[in-house]
Enzyme design. Structure first.
Site, PDB file in Angstrom:
ATOM      1  N   GLY A  57       0.844  -1.190   0.000  1.00 22.64           N
ATOM      2  CA  GLY A  57       0.000   0.000   0.000  1.00 22.64           C
ATOM      3  C   GLY A  57       0.874   1.232   0.000  1.00 22.64           C
ATOM      4  N   CYS A  84       5.506  -5.957   1.566  1.00 25.18           N
ATOM      5  CA  CYS A  84       5.799  -4.519   1.478  1.00 25.18           C
ATOM      6  C   CYS A  84       5.137  -3.757   2.641  1.00 25.18           C
ATOM      7  CB  CYS A  84       5.394  -3.984   0.105  1.00 25.18           C
ATOM      8  SG  CYS A  84       6.092  -2.358  -0.218  1.00 25.18           S
ATOM      9  N   TYR A  85       4.143  -2.918   2.385  1.00 26.27           N
ATOM     10  CA  TYR A  85       3.469  -2.240   3.500  1.00 26.27           C
ATOM     11  C   TYR A  85       2.978  -3.253   4.531  1.00 26.27           C
ATOM     12  CZ  TYR A  85       0.065   0.517   6.126  1.00 26.27           C
ATOM     13  OH  TYR A  85      -0.633   1.122   7.133  1.00 26.27           O
ATOM     14  N   HIS A 170       7.960  -7.437  -3.934  1.00 28.23           N
ATOM     15  CA  HIS A 170       6.664  -7.863  -4.484  1.00 28.23           C
ATOM     16  C   HIS A 170       6.806  -9.178  -5.238  1.00 28.23           C
ATOM     17  CE1 HIS A 170       4.221  -4.344  -3.535  1.00 28.23           C
ATOM     18  NE2 HIS A 170       5.355  -3.664  -3.653  1.00 28.23           N
ATOM     19  N   GLU A 172       4.473 -10.900  -6.509  1.00 23.67           N
ATOM     20  CA  GLU A 172       3.385 -11.091  -7.481  1.00 23.67           C
ATOM     21  C   GLU A 172       3.696 -10.533  -8.860  1.00 23.67           C
ATOM     22  OE1 GLU A 172       3.456  -9.193  -4.850  1.00 23.67           O
ATOM     23  OE2 GLU A 172       2.500  -7.258  -5.161  1.00 23.67           O
ATOM     24  N   ASP A 228     -18.112 -13.113 -21.383  1.00 26.77           N
ATOM     25  CA  ASP A 228     -18.678 -13.155 -20.026  1.00 26.77           C
ATOM     26  C   ASP A 228     -20.127 -13.632 -20.032  1.00 26.77           C
ATOM     27  OD1 ASP A 228     -16.262 -12.056 -19.485  1.00 26.77           O
ATOM     28  OD2 ASP A 228     -17.014 -10.033 -19.082  1.00 26.77           O
ATOM     29  N   LYS A 369     -11.099 -12.473 -15.459  1.00 25.97           N
ATOM     30  CA  LYS A 369     -11.395 -12.745 -16.876  1.00 25.97           C
ATOM     31  C   LYS A 369     -10.711 -14.025 -17.391  1.00 25.97           C
ATOM     32  CE  LYS A 369     -13.063 -10.756 -20.745  1.00 25.97           C
ATOM     33  NZ  LYS A 369     -14.289  -9.965 -20.840  1.00 25.97           N
TER      34      LYS A 369
END
Ligand code: XMP
Length: 513
Positions: A57, A84-85, A170, A172, A228, A369
């Site tokens: 964040g 991180c944060y 990070h 990710e 979708d 998605k």
């Protein structure tokens, strides 16, 4: 979602990467939910998570108004990973020391391991990571071992006894080469998840949930021809069979021959009962003389609701409406998101369920998605439905700059069709997020044979993106662009100039309106 899958909970502190953490964990076959950091510890406890992740964040933990979750979240017995944060907050709660860094660290950094670590198990002694922080932990809290450092900051720490882990980098993002392994060590190693989240297991549980929700009632679904609504309808059809009726409305703003092709495609699928509603003229009449894009969207939305309601009434008693809402639309996020996609995409059919007193069935609201596509494949839907580019609800109306009428629709349909044909022929379709033509209300001079022309301009837009939130213009081969331009000017009477859009998002948007 009822908690029948092993679940990891992410508390969101506003990082731009929070959704990416969830996607990476789901790629490991583990179901994962994002919640705002304000959620209560009791609530988190009620879904019995296998592990809890505190996201990154933009704030400083000591700042007034900095986001703090309830500290009891750390004491629920589930392992915790701070990123991180999230690492700084964990440190703050556990009595460590956090300070503003002398040097803010953004971008690639090298991390050096320090001794044994469960979370870094299997990683090399030194590895590249993506950093994005101003503050850092300078003194690990009591009970924590420092397990990695950078030349500037404390890189990772853990308290095995309390099952608390933290990393400053990070895992990710793709730039952290071994990030997947770090998340896997947490989710599968520490939290002991087996990975029971697969398209097949999702379908089984979704079908059961839909049956439970719908009972013996009749259900209606508006199809757009896109992935979708098609996957949502196919799931509901699997659950309730013939009690589902789908409506596919031609609003006159579809691509060339799309109405016929989509209806034929659905007929070929056999699993869906689809009724086509040809209402193009009605939409064009309502749009006469309208230039403002948001008014266009509203008019199309309202007309859609009117037409849909009339058609649905012909079906007799219907209680449920299927919608292809996806997870990014429902996350109650504290993230700073690109505003335009959210703002624009919500007016398509808003208000329909209230007006018709229909309850919503939203079988995809837990999915990203790419997961919708995987579910569609598992359901046996053909690639022509699954891998289609997104197409906006208001269709060509937001790609005709200025007023929309039968002539402008015809010009754009013909130009766009050439774009689609040439892109497909060149094998470029699948690498693009979207590619289309835009009709500009600009005339310029040309010369054809011995005659001067004074005709309209078409712009070509082609972008690469992974979610539509950010996008880069596509470096299409010159010869493909050349063929597109030659064909449009040669074949579409009324267009004498073609230009290529070189704007990325941000600062541009994907659509022109
Ligand atoms: P922008 O133009 O905001 O588009 O960069 C991001 C994505 O959203 C789609 N889009 C829409 N979809 N109704 C929709 O259903 C709309 O009004 C709308 N406007 C934009 C766009 O095609 C792109 O994929």
């Amino acid at each position: 979602m009822s908690n029948q899958f092993e679940t990891i909970v992410i508390l969101d502190f506003g990082s731009q990467y929070t959704q990416l953490i969830a996607r990476r964990i789901r790629e490991l076959g583990v179901y994962c939910e994002i919640h705002p950091f304000t959620i209560s510890a009791e609530w988190v406890k009620s879904i019995s998570p296998r592990g809890i992740i505190l996201s990154g964040g933009p704030s400083s933990v000591y700042e007034s108004g900095a986001p703090h979750c309830s500290p009891e979240v750390l004491d629920l017995g589930a392992p915790v990973l701070g990123i991180c944060y999230g690492m700084q907050l964990l440190s703050y709660f556990e009595g460590g020391q956090v300070e503003a860094s002398a040097r803010r660290e953004y971008g690639l950094a090298e991390v050096i391991r320090q001794g044994r670590s469960r979370i870094l198990d299997g990683l090399p002694e030194e590895f590249p990571v993506w950093m994005s922080h101003g503050d850092q932990v300078v003194g690990a809290p009591p009970g924590f071992n420092v397990t990695a450092i950078t030349d500037n900051a404390l890189g990772a720490m853990e308290n095995e006894a309390k099952q608390q882990y933290a990393i400053q980098f990070h895992p990710e993002v793709a730039h952290t080469r071994d990030g997947r392994r770090v998340l896997e060590n947490f989710v599968k190693g520490v939290c002991r998840c087996r990975g029971d989240w697969t398209p097949a297991s999702f379908i089984e549980s979704a079908v059961n949930r839909i049956r439970e929700q719908v009972g013996d009632s009749a259900v209606v679904c508006g199809l757009s021809g896109g992935v979708d609504s098609t996957v949502a309808a196919a799931l509901v059809a699997r659950a309730v069979g013939e009690r589902l009726t789908c409506l596919f409305i031609d609003n006159g703003l579809l691509r060339l021959r799309e109405y016929e092709q989509v209806l034929e495609g659905f007929a070929g699928l056999g699993v869906l009962r689809v009724r086509g509603v040809a209402a193009g003229e009605r939409f064009l009449e309502a749009l006469q003389g309208v230039e403002d894009p948001e008014r266009k969207r509203k008019i199309i939305g309202h007309t859609f609701i009117d037409v849909f309601e009339e058609e649905a009434h012909r079906l007799g008693e219907v209680q449920f409406l299927v919608q292809g809402t996806l997870y990014p639309d429902v996350i109650e996020s504290v993230s700073v998101r690109g505003p335009s996609a959210v703002i624009k995409s919500h007016h398509n059919v808003g208000g329909l369920p209230e007006r018709m007193h229909l309850k919503l069935v939203e079988p995809l609201r837990d999915l990203f998605k790419d997961e919708v596509r995987a579910v569609g494949r598992q359901l046996g839907l053909p690639p022509s439905f699954i891998d289609r580019h997104p197409f906006p609800g208001p269709g060509l109306a937001v790609r005709i700059i200025g007023p929309v009428d039968a002539d402008s629709v015809r010009l754009l349909q013909a130009s766009d069709n050439i774009v689609q044909e040439e892109i497909q022929r060149a094998g470029q379709y699948d690498r693009l997020w979207q590619v289309f033509a835009v009709l500009l209300p600009v005339r310029s001079v040309g010369v054809m044979g011995d005659q001067r022309t004074y005709d309209q301009v078409v712009a070509i837009r082609a972008v690469e993106s992974s979610d539509g939130m950010t996008a880069d213009w596509a470096r299409l081969p010159w010869d493909v662009l050349d063929r597109i331009a030659r064909r449009i000017v040669g074949e579409v009477r009324g267009i004498n100039r073609v230009v290529y859009d070189l704007t990325s998002k941000p600062p541009g948007t994907i659509e022109w309106e």
